[in-house]
Design a protein around this motif. Structure first.
Motif, PDB file in Angstrom:
ATOM      1  N   LEU A 126       0.845  -1.185   0.000  1.00  9.01           N
ATOM      2  CA  LEU A 126       0.000   0.000   0.000  1.00  9.01           C
ATOM      3  C   LEU A 126       0.888   1.245   0.000  1.00  9.01           C
ATOM      4  O   LEU A 126       1.754   1.399   0.854  1.00  9.01           O
ATOM      5  CB  LEU A 126      -0.888  -0.013   1.245  1.00  9.01           C
ATOM      6  CG  LEU A 126      -1.958   1.065   1.372  1.00  9.01           C
ATOM      7  CD1 LEU A 126      -3.140   0.759   0.466  1.00  9.01           C
ATOM      8  CD2 LEU A 126      -2.432   1.165   2.828  1.00  9.01           C
ATOM      9  N   LEU A 127       0.667   2.153  -0.954  1.00 12.40           N
ATOM     10  CA  LEU A 127       1.517   3.340  -1.068  1.00 12.40           C
ATOM     11  C   LEU A 127       0.849   4.610  -0.564  1.00 12.40           C
ATOM     12  O   LEU A 127       1.529   5.572  -0.207  1.00 12.40           O
ATOM     13  CB  LEU A 127       1.945   3.544  -2.527  1.00 12.40           C
ATOM     14  CG  LEU A 127       2.801   2.439  -3.138  1.00 12.40           C
ATOM     15  CD1 LEU A 127       3.214   2.805  -4.559  1.00 12.40           C
ATOM     16  CD2 LEU A 127       4.030   2.149  -2.286  1.00 12.40           C
ATOM     17  N   GLY A 128      -0.480   4.652  -0.533  1.00 12.97           N
ATOM     18  CA  GLY A 128      -1.201   5.841  -0.086  1.00 12.97           C
ATOM     19  C   GLY A 128      -2.133   5.500   1.061  1.00 12.97           C
ATOM     20  O   GLY A 128      -2.109   4.397   1.608  1.00 12.97           O
ATOM     21  N   GLY A 129      -2.975   6.476   1.414  1.00 13.84           N
ATOM     22  CA  GLY A 129      -3.966   6.193   2.449  1.00 13.84           C
ATOM     23  C   GLY A 129      -4.949   5.130   2.007  1.00 13.84           C
ATOM     24  O   GLY A 129      -5.403   4.306   2.807  1.00 13.84           O
ATOM     25  N   ALA A 130      -5.291   5.129   0.717  1.00 13.08           N
ATOM     26  CA  ALA A 130      -6.131   4.103   0.111  1.00 13.08           C
ATOM     27  C   ALA A 130      -5.630   3.849  -1.302  1.00 13.08           C
ATOM     28  O   ALA A 130      -5.338   4.796  -2.032  1.00 13.08           O
ATOM     29  CB  ALA A 130      -7.592   4.536   0.077  1.00 13.08           C
ATOM     30  N   ASP A 131      -5.508   2.595  -1.670  1.00 11.97           N
ATOM     31  CA  ASP A 131      -5.087   2.212  -3.016  1.00 11.97           C
ATOM     32  C   ASP A 131      -6.179   1.396  -3.690  1.00 11.97           C
ATOM     33  O   ASP A 131      -7.008   0.749  -3.029  1.00 11.97           O
ATOM     34  CB  ASP A 131      -3.802   1.378  -2.981  1.00 11.97           C
ATOM     35  CG  ASP A 131      -2.552   2.232  -2.928  1.00 11.97           C
ATOM     36  OD1 ASP A 131      -2.665   3.462  -2.904  1.00 11.97           O
ATOM     37  OD2 ASP A 131      -1.446   1.651  -2.895  1.00 11.97           O
ATOM     38  N   VAL A 132      -6.151   1.407  -5.006  1.00 12.37           N
ATOM     39  CA  VAL A 132      -6.959   0.473  -5.790  1.00 12.37           C
ATOM     40  C   VAL A 132      -6.513  -0.948  -5.472  1.00 12.37           C
ATOM     41  O   VAL A 132      -5.341  -1.205  -5.222  1.00 12.37           O
ATOM     42  CB  VAL A 132      -6.768   0.732  -7.298  1.00 12.37           C
ATOM     43  CG1 VAL A 132      -7.589  -0.237  -8.137  1.00 12.37           C
ATOM     44  CG2 VAL A 132      -7.090   2.176  -7.649  1.00 12.37           C
ATOM     45  N   PHE A 133      -7.458  -1.894  -5.457  1.00  9.49           N
ATOM     46  CA  PHE A 133      -7.079  -3.300  -5.511  1.00  9.49           C
ATOM     47  C   PHE A 133      -7.702  -3.938  -6.740  1.00  9.49           C
ATOM     48  O   PHE A 133      -8.773  -3.521  -7.202  1.00  9.49           O
ATOM     49  CB  PHE A 133      -7.462  -4.069  -4.240  1.00  9.49           C
ATOM     50  CG  PHE A 133      -8.940  -4.358  -4.081  1.00  9.49           C
ATOM     51  CD1 PHE A 133      -9.529  -5.449  -4.710  1.00  9.49           C
ATOM     52  CD2 PHE A 133      -9.741  -3.549  -3.283  1.00  9.49           C
ATOM     53  CE1 PHE A 133     -10.890  -5.728  -4.553  1.00  9.49           C
ATOM     54  CE2 PHE A 133     -11.090  -3.808  -3.116  1.00  9.49           C
ATOM     55  CZ  PHE A 133     -11.666  -4.903  -3.757  1.00  9.49           C
ATOM     56  N   VAL A 134      -7.007  -4.922  -7.290  1.00 12.07           N
ATOM     57  CA  VAL A 134      -7.477  -5.683  -8.445  1.00 12.07           C
ATOM     58  C   VAL A 134      -7.249  -7.151  -8.112  1.00 12.07           C
ATOM     59  O   VAL A 134      -6.106  -7.565  -7.880  1.00 12.07           O
ATOM     60  CB  VAL A 134      -6.711  -5.315  -9.729  1.00 12.07           C
ATOM     61  CG1 VAL A 134      -7.280  -6.082 -10.918  1.00 12.07           C
ATOM     62  CG2 VAL A 134      -6.753  -3.815  -9.984  1.00 12.07           C
ATOM     63  N   SER A 135      -8.308  -7.941  -8.066  1.00 15.88           N
ATOM     64  CA  SER A 135      -8.196  -9.333  -7.624  1.00 15.88           C
ATOM     65  C   SER A 135      -8.946 -10.262  -8.566  1.00 15.88           C
ATOM     66  O   SER A 135     -10.050  -9.943  -9.016  1.00 15.88           O
ATOM     67  CB  SER A 135      -8.750  -9.501  -6.206  1.00 15.88           C
ATOM     68  OG  SER A 135      -8.056  -8.683  -5.285  1.00 15.88           O
ATOM     69  N   GLN A 136      -8.325 -11.404  -8.846  1.00 17.65           N
ATOM     70  CA  GLN A 136      -8.953 -12.460  -9.633  1.00 17.65           C
ATOM     71  C   GLN A 136      -9.151 -13.669  -8.735  1.00 17.65           C
ATOM     72  O   GLN A 136      -8.212 -14.147  -8.079  1.00 17.65           O
ATOM     73  CB  GLN A 136      -8.088 -12.851 -10.827  1.00 17.65           C
ATOM     74  CG  GLN A 136      -8.731 -13.920 -11.720  1.00 17.65           C
ATOM     75  CD  GLN A 136      -7.703 -14.805 -12.383  1.00 17.65           C
ATOM     76  OE1 GLN A 136      -6.922 -15.453 -11.696  1.00 17.65           O
ATOM     77  NE2 GLN A 136      -7.700 -14.832 -13.695  1.00 17.65           N
ATOM     78  N   ILE A 137     -10.387 -14.181  -8.685  1.00 11.14           N
ATOM     79  CA  ILE A 137     -10.752 -15.308  -7.827  1.00 11.14           C
ATOM     80  C   ILE A 137     -11.220 -16.456  -8.703  1.00 11.14           C
ATOM     81  O   ILE A 137     -12.021 -16.268  -9.627  1.00 11.14           O
ATOM     82  CB  ILE A 137     -11.861 -14.902  -6.844  1.00 11.14           C
ATOM     83  CG1 ILE A 137     -11.352 -13.796  -5.910  1.00 11.14           C
ATOM     84  CG2 ILE A 137     -12.356 -16.095  -6.035  1.00 11.14           C
ATOM     85  CD1 ILE A 137     -12.447 -13.097  -5.143  1.00 11.14           C
ATOM     86  N   ASN A 138     -10.719 -17.658  -8.429  1.00 10.11           N
ATOM     87  CA  ASN A 138     -11.145 -18.852  -9.155  1.00 10.11           C
ATOM     88  C   ASN A 138     -12.426 -19.376  -8.525  1.00 10.11           C
ATOM     89  O   ASN A 138     -12.406 -20.039  -7.487  1.00 10.11           O
ATOM     90  CB  ASN A 138     -10.046 -19.914  -9.120  1.00 10.11           C
ATOM     91  CG  ASN A 138     -10.359 -21.088 -10.034  1.00 10.11           C
ATOM     92  OD1 ASN A 138     -11.520 -21.310 -10.404  1.00 10.11           O
ATOM     93  ND2 ASN A 138      -9.333 -21.843 -10.396  1.00 10.11           N
ATOM     94  N   ASN A 139     -13.552 -19.061  -9.145  1.00 12.07           N
ATOM     95  CA  ASN A 139     -14.851 -19.421  -8.577  1.00 12.07           C
ATOM     96  C   ASN A 139     -15.087 -20.928  -8.565  1.00 12.07           C
ATOM     97  O   ASN A 139     -15.882 -21.432  -7.769  1.00 12.07           O
ATOM     98  CB  ASN A 139     -15.968 -18.725  -9.362  1.00 12.07           C
ATOM     99  CG  ASN A 139     -17.333 -18.913  -8.747  1.00 12.07           C
ATOM    100  OD1 ASN A 139     -17.475 -18.921  -7.537  1.00 12.07           O
ATOM    101  ND2 ASN A 139     -18.348 -19.063  -9.579  1.00 12.07           N
ATOM    102  N   SER A 140     -14.401 -21.666  -9.432  1.00 11.84           N
ATOM    103  CA  SER A 140     -14.587 -23.123  -9.453  1.00 11.84           C
ATOM    104  C   SER A 140     -14.055 -23.770  -8.179  1.00 11.84           C
ATOM    105  O   SER A 140     -14.405 -24.895  -7.854  1.00 11.84           O
ATOM    106  CB  SER A 140     -13.895 -23.735 -10.676  1.00 11.84           C
ATOM    107  OG  SER A 140     -12.488 -23.568 -10.601  1.00 11.84           O
TER     108      SER A 140
END
Length: 222
Positions: free
Chosen positions: A134-148
């Motif tokens: 984390l570089l700031g007070g709030a950062d973007v997150f991008v996540s990929q989840i394997n639903n299977s």
């Protein structure tokens, strides 16, 4: 809510439901807000947002937000029955703002204030990250989840921070046929990560929009 506009009037409403924490006496549970929704080819609906409710419905049931509020991921079957549900976040505030589905994968973006490196295992879940801190007070997150592999716990193929020294937030996400991830949102960071071919590489106001493309290979598609 799900509508079938091929049917007339009130018959067009296929289902409509609340999703959130129960109201334990003597006071209500905390707020729950849905921000993003996607639908797959089988009619399953995928919802993300934020919750501070300790009784938010999860499958399997139980648990609580890791922080003051967590992102959530919910799956409803074509008739509106809860099919899968989980909290998603670290020990600070997190919110899901956009969600997409491609094959067996769920893609989620939003913002997080949880710093993974403070207490690995208890903070925001990362996997093969482009940006591991984390570089700031709030950062973007991008996540990929394997639903299977299910939502509890989420099986991550890819999960990363994206941002600079100020507050950044992802608000929408999409995926192409090659598995490339596209994110848009807002940034207040003068050092938000840019590429050499960027259309505009200078923060023009207190807050700018951003567009980012991430290729998570070879982590998620061999």
């Amino acid at each position: 809510s799900k509508f079938d506009f091929g049917l007339p009037g009130s018959a067009s409403l296929v289902y409509s439901t609340y999703i959130g924490g129960a109201p334990p006496a003597p006071k209500d549970d905390n707020d729950d807000v849905g921000y993003g929704i996607a639908v797959d080819s089988s009619g399953f609906a995928y919802v993300t947002g934020t919750t501070a409710s300790i009784s938010f419905p999860t499958i399997p049931s139980g648990g609580a937000p890791n922080g003051g509020k967590d992102a959530f991921i919910v799956i409803l079957d074509p008739s509106g029955v809860l099919f899968g549900s989980t909290y998603f976040g670290g020990t600070k505030d997190d919110a899901g703002r956009g969600i997409a589905v491609s094959g067996p994968f769920i893609y989620v973006t939003g913002y997080t204030k949880s710093n993974f490196i403070v207490s690995p295992g208890d903070n925001f879940p990362l996997a093969n990250p482009f940006q591991p801190a984390l570089l700031g007070g709030a950062d973007v997150f991008v996540s990929q989840i394997n639903n299977s592999l299910g939502l509890n716990p989420p099986s991550l193929g890819y999960s990363t921070y994206l941002g600079g020294a100020k507050d950044d937030q992802g608000t929408a996400i999409a995926v192409d046929d090659q598995g490339n991830i596209y994110i848009t949102g807002s940034t207040a960071s003068t050092n938000f990560p840019m590429t050499g071919s960027a259309f505009d590489n200078i923060l023009g106001g207190a807050l700018d929009g951003f567009i980012a493309k991430i290729n998570p290979d070879p982590y998620t598609h061999g």
